[in-house]
Motif scaffolding. Structure first.
Motif, PDB file in Angstrom:
ATOM      1  N   MET A 148       0.844  -1.177   0.000  1.00 31.65           N
ATOM      2  CA  MET A 148       0.000   0.000   0.000  1.00 31.65           C
ATOM      3  C   MET A 148       0.887   1.237   0.000  1.00 31.65           C
ATOM      4  SD  MET A 148      -3.278   0.762   2.072  1.00 31.65           S
ATOM      5  CE  MET A 148      -2.694   0.441   3.677  1.00 31.65           C
ATOM      6  N   LYS A 149       0.448   2.260  -0.620  1.00 31.30           N
ATOM      7  CA  LYS A 149       1.272   3.449  -0.755  1.00 31.30           C
ATOM      8  C   LYS A 149       0.558   4.639  -0.159  1.00 31.30           C
ATOM      9  CE  LYS A 149       4.249   5.755  -3.986  1.00 31.30           C
ATOM     10  NZ  LYS A 149       4.992   5.636  -5.188  1.00 31.30           N
ATOM     11  N   ARG A 150       1.397   5.549   0.263  1.00 28.23           N
ATOM     12  CA  ARG A 150       0.944   6.666   1.063  1.00 28.23           C
ATOM     13  C   ARG A 150      -0.217   7.481   0.481  1.00 28.23           C
ATOM     14  NH1 ARG A 150       5.258   5.623  -0.874  1.00 28.23           N
ATOM     15  NH2 ARG A 150       6.455   6.817  -2.366  1.00 28.23           N
ATOM     16  N   SER A 179       0.132   1.883  -7.298  1.00 31.54           N
ATOM     17  CA  SER A 179      -1.132   1.208  -7.557  1.00 31.54           C
ATOM     18  C   SER A 179      -2.091   1.490  -6.419  1.00 31.54           C
ATOM     19  CB  SER A 179      -0.877  -0.298  -7.668  1.00 31.54           C
ATOM     20  OG  SER A 179      -2.091  -0.994  -7.589  1.00 31.54           O
ATOM     21  N   ASN A 190       4.710   9.073 -11.772  1.00 34.67           N
ATOM     22  CA  ASN A 190       5.154   8.384 -12.976  1.00 34.67           C
ATOM     23  C   ASN A 190       5.692   7.004 -12.621  1.00 34.67           C
ATOM     24  OD1 ASN A 190       6.014   7.687 -15.468  1.00 34.67           O
ATOM     25  ND2 ASN A 190       7.789   9.040 -15.473  1.00 34.67           N
ATOM     26  N   ASP A 191       4.784   6.180 -12.118  1.00 31.80           N
ATOM     27  CA  ASP A 191       5.256   4.934 -11.560  1.00 31.80           C
ATOM     28  C   ASP A 191       4.052   4.047 -11.289  1.00 31.80           C
ATOM     29  OD1 ASP A 191       6.521   2.951 -10.263  1.00 31.80           O
ATOM     30  OD2 ASP A 191       7.146   4.137  -8.542  1.00 31.80           O
ATOM     31  N   ASP A 192       4.001   2.929 -11.925  1.00 31.95           N
ATOM     32  CA  ASP A 192       2.893   2.022 -11.649  1.00 31.95           C
ATOM     33  C   ASP A 192       2.951   1.474 -10.243  1.00 31.95           C
ATOM     34  OD1 ASP A 192       1.146   1.995 -13.720  1.00 31.95           O
ATOM     35  OD2 ASP A 192       2.335   0.615 -14.920  1.00 31.95           O
ATOM     36  N   SER A 193       4.067   1.703  -9.573  1.00 28.14           N
ATOM     37  CA  SER A 193       4.171   1.269  -8.193  1.00 28.14           C
ATOM     38  C   SER A 193       3.069   1.929  -7.368  1.00 28.14           C
ATOM     39  CB  SER A 193       5.525   1.640  -7.627  1.00 28.14           C
ATOM     40  OG  SER A 193       5.685   3.036  -7.702  1.00 28.14           O
ATOM     41  N   PHE A 211      -4.317   0.288  -4.055  1.00 27.79           N
ATOM     42  CA  PHE A 211      -4.603  -0.969  -3.366  1.00 27.79           C
ATOM     43  C   PHE A 211      -4.391  -2.190  -4.257  1.00 27.79           C
ATOM     44  CE2 PHE A 211      -6.880   2.022  -0.653  1.00 27.79           C
ATOM     45  CZ  PHE A 211      -6.434   1.617   0.586  1.00 27.79           C
ATOM     46  N   GLY A 212      -3.324  -2.166  -5.015  1.00 31.33           N
ATOM     47  CA  GLY A 212      -2.968  -3.324  -5.815  1.00 31.33           C
ATOM     48  C   GLY A 212      -3.818  -3.509  -7.057  1.00 31.33           C
ATOM     49  N   SER A 213      -4.624  -2.504  -7.366  1.00 31.66           N
ATOM     50  CA  SER A 213      -5.504  -2.637  -8.528  1.00 31.66           C
ATOM     51  C   SER A 213      -4.850  -2.023  -9.763  1.00 31.66           C
ATOM     52  CB  SER A 213      -6.826  -1.912  -8.246  1.00 31.66           C
ATOM     53  OG  SER A 213      -6.625  -0.507  -8.288  1.00 31.66           O
ATOM     54  N   GLU A 214      -5.578  -2.049 -10.866  1.00 33.71           N
ATOM     55  CA  GLU A 214      -5.088  -1.418 -12.086  1.00 33.71           C
ATOM     56  C   GLU A 214      -5.290   0.093 -12.076  1.00 33.71           C
ATOM     57  OE1 GLU A 214      -3.192  -2.772 -14.316  1.00 33.71           O
ATOM     58  OE2 GLU A 214      -3.300  -4.618 -13.156  1.00 33.71           O
ATOM     59  N   GLN A 268      -2.521   6.589  -1.575  1.00 34.05           N
ATOM     60  CA  GLN A 268      -3.620   5.838  -2.166  1.00 34.05           C
ATOM     61  C   GLN A 268      -4.967   6.273  -1.629  1.00 34.05           C
ATOM     62  OE1 GLN A 268      -2.189   2.006  -1.294  1.00 34.05           O
ATOM     63  NE2 GLN A 268      -1.356   1.691  -3.313  1.00 34.05           N
ATOM     64  N   THR A 281     -10.000  -7.241  -8.851  1.00 30.22           N
ATOM     65  CA  THR A 281      -8.974  -7.210  -9.895  1.00 30.22           C
ATOM     66  C   THR A 281      -8.653  -8.627 -10.336  1.00 30.22           C
ATOM     67  OG1 THR A 281      -7.996  -5.204  -8.964  1.00 30.22           O
ATOM     68  CG2 THR A 281      -6.602  -6.504 -10.421  1.00 30.22           C
ATOM     69  N   SER A 290      -9.584  -4.074 -13.434  1.00 37.89           N
ATOM     70  CA  SER A 290     -10.075  -3.792 -12.081  1.00 37.89           C
ATOM     71  C   SER A 290     -11.439  -3.149 -12.164  1.00 37.89           C
ATOM     72  CB  SER A 290      -9.130  -2.841 -11.341  1.00 37.89           C
ATOM     73  OG  SER A 290      -7.923  -3.476 -11.042  1.00 37.89           O
TER      74      SER A 290
END
Lengths: 295, 470
Positions: free
Chosen positions: A1-3, A146, A141-144, A148-151, A5, A55, A254
């Protein structure tokens, strides 16, 4: 999870929100997009949402998109509140309900409209019994990033910064029974450094100022496609109950379902603090109240 | 022995970072499959509602709210069950199975009467054949006696009631209390005791053992105030005789005896925490009983174990600057117990500190660096087993792949002045929404007999775990 999101759940909620206004002729593409942004951002003060994200990897069979694996599901509860004259700032809390193995993980984010000002984010991990501050993210600029892990990526969910793009009306057409503008926008040189996408084509509903579809391009090639459906008015706010993001590059898809939602409910500022992450009794006490208004 | 404990302490806390990393690390980039996407006809993907993707469970089902029932509301929804199998193999000679066990974890969180909640987190183990803790059972949680093929153990991390009224919240019962910013070091995080029975374990939920505590949290404009009171503080758990990590520094020639005393040994403390823009700051003070017994040699065959009080004042901070998070903490601890050459107790003040930075890079990579120093004030050479400065440097690198379903973490620690290195490779893969697979490698290295890690230098292990949660 990213900050970042969670930040954007509120933006998500109103991705397709709008109010019915008379279409004006001669509007520039930028004016139209400004209007889309204005109604999306300014149409409510607070939102309470229960969202389900599914997803999966897919294949096309009989002209249908079919999952080839068991979908990954996440259910979230999110409470957000906008601040500022133009609702340029927002605070949101999101708690994961499902899957069970992530149950209780919570995130608090303060997002600022001020250019260059980083978000503030905290995460609560039940395994650590601790609230942790997270560093801000400056790059999308980073698919990282995401969601919650979705598209859905963080960039997909972010508020469109009008001044960071160049817009052009490609044409007008009828899309699924609605009159739309087809608008293409490309990032400015500065924005391009942060953006995943080289250009985006958006189908804007002329009446509701909703984006009904987006094609997202990477290096000129179609990369993802967003479609919205089940648009309805809740608490006088237009909401797309279902958003689908199709990553044609990876053949993953997703679906985001707005299970239940309410707008402009009274949300105490105190709820949008780190206390909500770590104080279970306090959180449930307030959530119980908020849930009763969900539609 | 003290040195060993300090080092083990550090090792344990390293494990926490693995979990933190896994959760907060950025997500994975999608590998662009350009060769395949050109196979698609774009309009074909412009599916309408009638051509919506078919999920194994119908999307329409996703929007149906579950009906409230007693079973759902009071039992199923608030509960989480975790089943886990763990196999750990010591790969260095003499190689052997270290862990071969099942565990059953029950977590329960439910609010009631608007202002109250009950929270429980408990776990039971079944130690199978060759597990180093598979001992004959003389009572439920015993692992002291003879080796057997089957036995049980357990731990309860939390079991408390909480009441929340207005700006105040009170918790009473078995719980753990976590202070501090560091993911690695124990600087201000001195309140809750630790489980050292398996010092190389990577199971985050098994690191700290709960104990009865009353906590009062008050959230106000002036900041968040948190007070605690522990009426009967317990002590760290250590490897039991006959288990795989057991170490007896006196080769079994001494007996240990509990010192008797009638003094009160409760603990209490207060923390104030407040957010200032991009920073969180906290200040705390506490009167604590050391989580380790103070050891004193009565005669060459007898060592007594006593409770030792010390006082702590600490400060923590963090500061987010773009993709960096700088964090640190320091604590001064008065009258901590050490041993001199004759194994008598010597009281010295200590000044501990840590400073670290987390850097969130692109492509789902997170890098953490941290420096830690444990300093004994007025140190002299009579103090045994503890250097004036016990310092550590830690580096942790985390990478997530497959949209966060695969997580790879590397942690490396250098500890001085008694040089040792400890390296961990930890991976986890979310097989599906309920099942997680783990594979870990633990690699301690040291040639220095003074190092606390020396006794574990051959414990290079490969660990495989599978966990099912519902």
């Amino acid at each position: 999870m990213k900050r970042n999101q969670i930040v954007v759940l509120v933006v998500l909620a109103v991705l397709a929100s709008s109010f019915s206004i008379k279409t004006l002729s001669g509007q520039s593409a930028k004016d139209i997009m400004k209007k889309v942004q204005k109604v999306a951002k300014g149409s409510f003060t607070s939102s309470i949402q229960k969202i389900k994200l599914s997803t999966c990897k897919y294949t096309i069979s009989d002209n249908r998109i079919v999952c080839t694996e068991e979908p990954r599901n996440k259910v979230l509860e999110s409470i957000a509140k906008n601040y500022g004259d133009d609702h340029e700032d927002s605070r949101s809390v999101s708690i994961i309900i499902e899957p069970k193995k992530e149950q209780g993980v919570g995130m608090l984010t303060y997002e600022y409209g001020e250019p260059g000002k980083d978000n503030d984010s905290w995460i609560y991990l039940p395994a650590l019994s601790k609230v942790k501050r997270l560093a801000s993210s400056s790059d999308s600029n980073d698919d990282s990033g995401s969601f919650f892990g979705s598209e859905f990526s963080l960039e997909d969910m972010e508020d469109l910064k009008i001044n960071e793009y160049n817009f052009e009306i490609l044409g007008e057409e009828n899309y699924k029974g609605r009159d739309v503008w087809v608008i293409e926008y490309t990032p400015t040189a500065e924005r391009a450094k942060k953006s995943k996408y080289s250009k985006t084509t958006s189908w804007i509903d002329k009446d509701r100022f909703i984006s009904l579809k987006k094609n997202l391009y990477v290096r000129g090639e179609l990369y993802k496609q967003l479609t919205v459906s089940d648009v309805e008015k809740v608490d006088d706010v237009w909401v797309a109950r279902k958003l689908t993001m199709n990553n044609v590059a990876t053949r993953r898809i997703s679906m985001m379902n707005m299970v239940s939602v309410a707008f402009d409910q009274e949300v105490a500022d105190e709820f949008l603090t780190t206390r909500t992450l770590e104080d279970f009794a306090f959180r449930e006490q307030n959530l119980t109240k908020y849930r009763s208004n969900l539609k | 022995m003290k040195s060993r404990l300090n080092t083990v302490n550090t090792l344990l806390v390293i494990m926490i970072s693995m979990i933190t990393f896994t959760t907060v690390c950025s997500q994975t980039p999608v590998e662009s499959d350009t060769t395949e996407w050109e196979d698609f006809d774009t309009p074909e993907l412009d599916f309408s509602e009638s051509e919506a993707p078919v999920f194994s469970s119908s999307p329409d089902e996703l929007v149906v709210e579950e009906k409230e029932s007693f079973l759902n509301s009071y039992i199923l929804d608030p509960m989480r069950i975790g089943l886990k199998y763990e196999l750990a193999y010591k790969v260095t000679k003499p190689d052997r199975v270290m862990n071969n066990r099942l565990s059953y974890r029950l977590e329960y969180s439910r609010s009631f009467f608007d202002h109250f909640s009950l929270q429980v987190d408990t776990k039971i183990f079944t130690f199978l054949k060759n597990d180093h803790r598979a001992r004959q059972i003389s009572y439920w949680f015993n692992d002291n006696t003879e080796e057997t093929e089957f036995s049980f153990g357990g731990r309860t991390r939390e079991a408390f009631l909480q009441a929340s009224f207005g700006k105040t919240s009170i918790r009473a019962g078995i719980q753990t209390l976590v202070w501090g910013e560091s993911d690695f070091a124990i600087v201000t995080n001195e309140v809750s005791r630790l489980d050292y029975r398996e010092p190389l374990s990577l199971s985050i939920d098994e690191l700290r053992i709960g104990q009865p505590i009353i906590t009062v949290d008050h959230y106000s404009e002036s900041g968040d105030w948190s007070a605690f009171f522990t009426p009967d503080p317990k002590f760290n758990e250590h490897p039991k005789e006959g288990t795989g990590y057991y170490y007896e520094p006196f080769n079994g020639t001494v007996k240990y005896q509990q010192e008797s005393d009638d003094d009160n040994h409760f603990e209490f403390g207060l923390r104030w925490k407040k957010t200032f823009g991009k920073s969180d700051i906290s200040i705390m003070a506490a009167s604590l009983i050391n989580n380790e017994f103070a050891l004193r040699m009565v005669n060459p065959e007898l060592i007594t174990r006593g409770k030792h009080r010390f006082h702590m004042a600490g400060f923590t901070f963090n500061r987010a600057i773009s993709n960096f998070l700088i964090k640190g903490e320091t604590a001064i601890k008065s009258k901590k117990a050490y041993n001199d050459a004759s194994f008598q107790i010597v009281e010295k003040n200590a000044l501990d500190a840590s400073l670290g930075v987390d850097y969130y890079m692109k492509n789902s990579v997170t890098l953490s660096l941290e420096a830690v120093n444990y300093h004994i004030m007025d140190w002299n050479e009579s103090i045994q087993g503890q250097p004036r400065n016990n310092y550590m440097l830690l580096a942790a690198l985390g990478k997530e792949l497959m949209k966060g379903n695969l997580s790879i973490n590397l942690v490396s620690m250098y500890n001085g002045p008694y040089t040792n290195f400890f390296n961990i490779l930890s991976t986890s893969y979310n097989w599906n929404d309920r099942t997680t697979l783990y594979f870990d490698m633990l690699m301690p290295f040291t040639d220095d007999p003074n190092s606390g890690l020396y006794i574990y230098r051959n414990q290079k292990q490969a660990v495989l775990k599978i966990q099912y949660q519902f």
